[in-house]
Each structure stands twice: as structure tokens, then as C-alpha cells.
Design a protein around this motif. Sequence first.
Motif, short mmCIF file in Angstrom:
data_model
loop_
_atom_site.label_atom_id
_atom_site.label_comp_id
_atom_site.label_asym_id
_atom_site.label_seq_id
_atom_site.Cartn_x
_atom_site.Cartn_y
_atom_site.Cartn_z
N LYS A 140 48.73 101.36 83.57
CA LYS A 140 49.09 100.07 84.14
C LYS A 140 50.42 100.14 84.89
N TYR A 141 51.43 100.72 84.23
CA TYR A 141 52.74 100.74 84.85
C TYR A 141 52.85 101.75 85.98
N ALA A 142 51.98 102.74 86.00
CA ALA A 142 51.99 103.72 87.08
C ALA A 142 51.72 103.04 88.42
N VAL A 143 50.87 102.05 88.44
CA VAL A 143 50.55 101.34 89.68
C VAL A 143 51.80 100.66 90.24
N TYR A 144 52.53 99.97 89.37
CA TYR A 144 53.74 99.28 89.82
C TYR A 144 54.79 100.27 90.31
N GLU A 145 54.94 101.36 89.57
CA GLU A 145 55.89 102.41 89.95
C GLU A 145 55.47 103.06 91.27
N ASN A 146 54.18 103.29 91.45
CA ASN A 146 53.68 103.89 92.68
C ASN A 146 53.93 102.98 93.88
N ILE A 147 53.75 101.69 93.71
CA ILE A 147 54.03 100.75 94.79
C ILE A 147 55.48 100.87 95.21
N ARG A 148 56.39 100.91 94.23
CA ARG A 148 57.82 101.02 94.54
C ARG A 148 58.11 102.34 95.26
N LYS A 149 57.57 103.45 94.76
CA LYS A 149 57.83 104.75 95.37
C LYS A 149 57.31 104.83 96.80
N ILE A 150 56.11 104.33 97.03
CA ILE A 150 55.54 104.33 98.39
C ILE A 150 56.39 103.48 99.31
N ARG A 151 56.80 102.30 98.82
CA ARG A 151 57.65 101.42 99.63
C ARG A 151 58.94 102.13 100.02
N GLU A 152 59.56 102.80 99.05
CA GLU A 152 60.82 103.50 99.32
C GLU A 152 60.62 104.66 100.30
N LEU A 153 59.52 105.40 100.17
CA LEU A 153 59.25 106.50 101.10
C LEU A 153 59.04 106.00 102.52
N LYS A 154 58.54 104.78 102.65
CA LYS A 154 58.33 104.20 103.98
C LYS A 154 59.57 103.45 104.47
N ASN A 155 60.64 103.50 103.68
CA ASN A 155 61.89 102.82 104.01
C ASN A 155 61.73 101.32 104.22
N THR B 86 62.23 97.59 102.65
CA THR B 86 63.01 96.91 101.63
C THR B 86 62.11 95.96 100.84
N ARG B 87 62.60 95.54 99.68
CA ARG B 87 61.86 94.53 98.92
C ARG B 87 61.75 93.24 99.73
N GLU B 88 62.81 92.93 100.47
CA GLU B 88 62.81 91.72 101.29
C GLU B 88 61.74 91.79 102.37
N HIS B 89 61.58 92.96 102.97
CA HIS B 89 60.54 93.15 104.00
C HIS B 89 59.16 92.93 103.38
N TYR C 97 58.50 89.32 94.44
CA TYR C 97 58.01 90.67 94.74
C TYR C 97 58.64 91.68 93.77
N GLY C 98 59.90 91.50 93.46
CA GLY C 98 60.58 92.39 92.51
C GLY C 98 59.89 92.39 91.16
N LYS C 99 59.38 91.24 90.75
CA LYS C 99 58.65 91.14 89.48
C LYS C 99 57.38 91.98 89.51
#
Length: 76
Positions: free
Chosen positions: A2-17, A19-22, A34-36
Motif C-alpha cells: 500500500k505505502y509503496a504506491v504513495y512512495e512511488n508517486i513521490r519518487k516519480i514526481r521528484e524525478l520529473k522535477n 513540485t507538490r504545488e504543480h 496532495y501532500g496527504k
Amino acid sequence: MKYAVYENIRKIRELKNFTREHMAAELSMSASGYGKIERGDVDLTVSKLIEISKVLEVSIEFIFKFDVSIFFSEIK
């Protein structure tokens, strides 16, 4: 898993540069909301996962199977 999905979303977002705001703006939600999602504080709906995959320009399958180590593995 379950938590791998949330972590993967964050990692992919960061690799694509992205922001959470974007991400929040693209998903028509608040940055804190979105942070939640990334922290796994809220259950992710299928429709929201589809929206996130579109913003990240990856498939849902890619989000589930993403492994950041493939980008940093040593070539032999």
C-alpha cells in the motif's frame, strides 16, 4: 505494498522535477491535500490514481512497479 504506491508517486514526481504545488494545481486540489496523498494519510481512489498517472505521464502499472534502483544500478 500500500505505502509503496504513495512512495512511488513521490519518487516519480521528484524525478520529473514537479513540485507538490504543480501536482496539486494540475489535479485541482490544495497542496496540503496532495501532500496527504504522497504521505499515505488518505486512501487513494482509482480515479485520483488515474489523474495522477496522467499528470506524471506514466501508466498506473508503472506507478505500482516503479523501482528507483533501476536508475542508479551500476552497469557491468
